[in-house]
Design an enzyme around this catalytic site. Structure first.
Site, PDB file in Angstrom:
ATOM      1  N   GLU A   1      62.128  36.896  32.690  1.00 18.21           N
ATOM      2  CA  GLU A   1      61.041  37.747  32.219  1.00 18.21           C
ATOM      3  C   GLU A   1      61.441  38.567  31.009  1.00 18.21           C
ATOM      4  O   GLU A   1      60.662  38.737  30.069  1.00 18.21           O
ATOM      5  CB  GLU A   1      60.573  38.672  33.348  1.00 18.21           C
TER       6      GLU A   1
ATOM      7  N   HIS B   1      55.559  44.131  45.852  1.00 15.21           N
ATOM      8  CA  HIS B   1      54.531  43.204  45.355  1.00 15.21           C
ATOM      9  C   HIS B   1      53.167  43.876  45.247  1.00 15.21           C
ATOM     10  O   HIS B   1      52.152  43.211  45.263  1.00 15.21           O
ATOM     11  CB  HIS B   1      54.426  41.978  46.285  1.00 15.21           C
TER      12      HIS B   1
END
Ligand SMILES: Cc1ncc(C[n+]2csc(CCOP(=O)(O)OP(=O)(O)O)c2C)c(N)n1
Lengths: 333, 352
Positions: B61, B130
């Site tokens: 990322e 999450h």
């Protein structure tokens, strides 16, 4: 036969190292983890285990083979697919199942779920689902054990995709520069969710070569053959215990489940080696074990699993005041 | 002409239209071209536009955000997708230190036209890693635009506008919005960045909301209407930039302010809204404003606790009522730990 061998990967076979009690133990550990995971898969559709689950089916031989080399005081960390690692190093079954049900008796009292397991008494200091995170954190465990002149070893498990993260390279560099006592275990199932390895890395690159290039002793071997895993891990871990610094092992494996969720995908597909079937046949052939032993053990684990599920279902959810109870540590310094 | 589609289809259409209209637009992200197609939001796009427009992304990322920043400097208009906001946190340096400052540091000689789609998870045990809502944090960074769509109409219109914007835009998509139906025109249109949307009109109170919280607010306002309480409901659409005129005008009319935010309380964007009202129109407030937010706590995984983590429609209703002097009960009163509130609708069977 394992399809991995055909790829010509290194597989230091063991001759004298394994004895029959160890073989039986490792086989039963694989069998136990398989049956536990299958039960999760079966019961998941009841919609009461309400957290994502990344089952270990197909990859159990790795955690079992590595853990057979661990001693009390050693540390283990892992990522999102950690059930086998937790169970293989002695993580408590009741607390694990209760955790999946979100109950107060779970290993994090329901706060974490399947992707956040911990059992300190087994040396399993935590798994988290942010890919790569525990690679550096586990390196920190090794850093501190070395600083304290302790002899314990740290093992960290991660998937092939984690080797694409910068933290992997940065951690290897640091671990090597300080000669830290850690074994990096990469479970290469050649998939990241639905994306094959070949789409994420150049064909000619091998993960094991990356670790080697840091001058870290590294092996690549078949992750489906438990004794091979055990032997290679033994060789590396003994080296670490002798002060040789970090080591790395890439274990080729196959995920026999969907990426996330309860679905088990066939073991029959061509070229797939199921670590459980393989080991069972081998031990029966070599007369290390007889079918009756297996039948008895199967019954014992079914009983153990049933109890764990029953207890988990009966347990309570954590009380509402637990929501904000432990944002900060309030114990002694 | 009142075509209704799902939120995830609206996102897919925005990406499709943008790829169609501008050959410099490229998509990249883990799973963007794969079988899961980012919850259907990128369905069919790799087949239609090819692998040199729609890319898979390694688990890198940080580097990839930098790579896309670089590509954007010399012609590309990248749309990066992060299946969870948390995965984007690995890319903080290239976006916060670099992309957000690039135009300014080099005095507008180059610029960074990139869009970062961050998906927020909720329910089914998404847990602490999450499900975070960090838009207030991003809105604190000068040089970033922060977009929080609520309706399917805006998911499409704001995403097209974000992709066309010549600056780095953080586009925050709450996962449950994908399941929401709503009116969405076909083809190309834009929802301009920076202009809040007055969704309902009334004179008793002003409810300011954003993102997924607006969906809950709409339900709350509908319930209030049934009880004869009419309020202004303003959906922020974007946190940065933000033209607050419509909020100030509304509070002048109603004198009562409730700000709803799907994020933890302290230092959250609701404080910014209330501050602006206090600074610019203190005299119009008849009562102290009320914030509805998530608690100052990480997200618990078990539904036994998550059921008491997320504020409900009742919380919003009650806040308005309490400003009007109407007595209310604990909004969690009827909620049991076993309740299955952790799914957007019955079609959701887990696990992600
Ligand atoms: C930083 C980060 N990016 C993306 C994800 C989403 N994600 C979860 S699991 C996964 C694939 C993992 O593949 P691998 O590490 O090889 O393990 P496997 O699931 O194959 O066992 C991805 C992309 C994540 N959890 N963290």
């Amino acid at each position: 036969m394992s399809f991995m061998k055909d790829k010509g990967l290194a597989d230091l076979s063991l001759k004298k190292e394994v004895n029959s009690p160890l073989q039986k133990k490792m086989f039963f550990d694989i069998l136990r983890i398989r049956r536990i995971e299958e039960e999760i898969s079966r019961q998941y559709s009841d919609q009461e285990m309400r957290c994502p689950v990344h089952l270990s089916i197909g990859q159990e031989a790795i955690g079992v083979g590595v853990s057979a080399n661990l001693k009390p005081g050693d540390y283990v960390m892992s990522g999102h697919r950690s059930h086998a690692h937790y169970l293989a190093c002695g993580g408590n079954l009741d607390k694990f199942i209760a955790e999946l049900y979100g109950k107060e008796t779970g290993c994090t009292n329901g706060l974490g779920g399947s992707m956040h397991l911990i059992d300190k008494s087994a040396g399993f200091l935590g798994s988290v689902p942010i890919i790569g995170s525990t690679i550096s954190i586990a390196t920190g465990l090794a850093f501190e054990t070395k600083r304290r002149k302790k002899s314990n070893v740290t093992v960290v498990y991660f998937g092939d995709s984690a080797t694409e993260e910068g933290v992997f390279y940065e951690s290897l560099n640091f671990a090597k520069s300080l000669n830290l006592p850690i074994l990096y275990v990469c479970e290469n199932n050649e998939m990241s969710v639905e994306t094959p390895f070949s789409k994420r890395r150049h064909q000619q690159q091998k993960i094991v070569d990356i670790a080697n290039s840091f001058n870290i002793e590294s092996l690549c071997s078949d992750g489906q053959i438990c004794e091979g895993v055990y032997g290679n891990a033994k060789y590396l871990i003994e080296g670490i215990r002798c002060g040789e610094g970090p080591k790395f092992i890439e274990l080729m494996t196959t995920k026999l489940v969907e990426h996330c969720g309860p679905k088990i995908i066939g073991m029959e597909s061509e070229g797939v080696c199921d670590p459980l079937t393989y080991y069972k046949e081998k031990l029966l052939n070599d007369k290390i074990i007889i079918q009756k032993d297996i039948d008895v053990y199967e019954m014992d684990i079914q009983e153990e699993i049933k109890k764990a599920f029953d207890k988990a279902k009966k347990a309570k959810f954590p009380s509402r005041d637990k929501l904000k109870a432990n944002i900060f540590y309030k114990g002694e310094k | 002409m009142n075509r209704k589609i799902l939120g995830r289809e609206a996102v897919q259409e925005a990406l499709d239209v943008s790829l169609q209209r501008d050959k410099d637009v490229i998509l990249i992200g883990q799973g963007v071209p794969d079988a899961t197609q980012t919850y259907g939001t990128t369905a069919g796009l790799v087949d239609k536009y090819g692998t040199d427009r729609v890319y898979e992304m390694p688990l890198s990322e940080s580097a990839m955000a930098g790579v896309m920043l670089g590509a954007s400097l010399v012609g590309a208009r990248p749309v990066m997708t992060f299946a969870r906001l948390e995965f984007f946190l690995l890319a903080i340096d290239p976006i916060i230190n670099q992309a957000a400052k690039w135009c300014y540091m080099f005095n507008a000689q180059t610029h960074v036209p990139m869009t970062l789609r961050l998906i927020i998870g909720r329910g089914w045990g998404q847990g602490a890693q999450h499900s975070q809502s960090l838009h207030s944090w991003f809105a604190h960074i000068p040089g970033l635009k922060v977009v929080l769509p609520a309706t399917p109409y805006d998911l499409k219109g704001l995403l097209i506008a974000s992709i066309e914007d010549p600056n780095p835009v953080i586009f925050i998509e709450h996962r449950w919005l994908h399941y929401n139906h709503g009116h969405v025109p076909e083809g190309y249109y834009k929802t301009p960045l920076g202009i809040p949307n007055l969704i309902r009109k009334g004179d008793k109170a002003t409810v300011v909301s954003s993102g997924y919280m607006t969906i809950e607010s709409i339900k709350a306002v509908n319930n209030l209407n049934k009880q004869g309480i009419e309020v202004d409901l303003i959906d922020l659409r974007t946190l940065s930039p933000l033209d607050d005129t419509i909020i100030l005008e509304s509070v002048k009319k109603t004198g009562n302010l409730v700000v709803c935010d799907h994020a933890s309380l302290t230092g959250g964007f609701s404080s910014e809204i209330i501050t602006r009202v206090c600074e610019k129109s203190f005299g119009s407030l008849k009562n102290s404003p009320i914030r509805i937010s998530l608690p100052d706590s990480p997200t618990p995984t078990t539904r036994g606790l998550a059921n008491y983590f997320y504020p409900t429609v009742k919380h919003i209703e009650n806040a308005v009522k309490s400003l009007l002097g109407i007595k209310t009960e604990d909004p969690f009163k009827d909620i049991k730990p076993t309740d299955k509130l952790d799914i957007p609708d019955q079609s959701f069977k887990g696990p992600f």
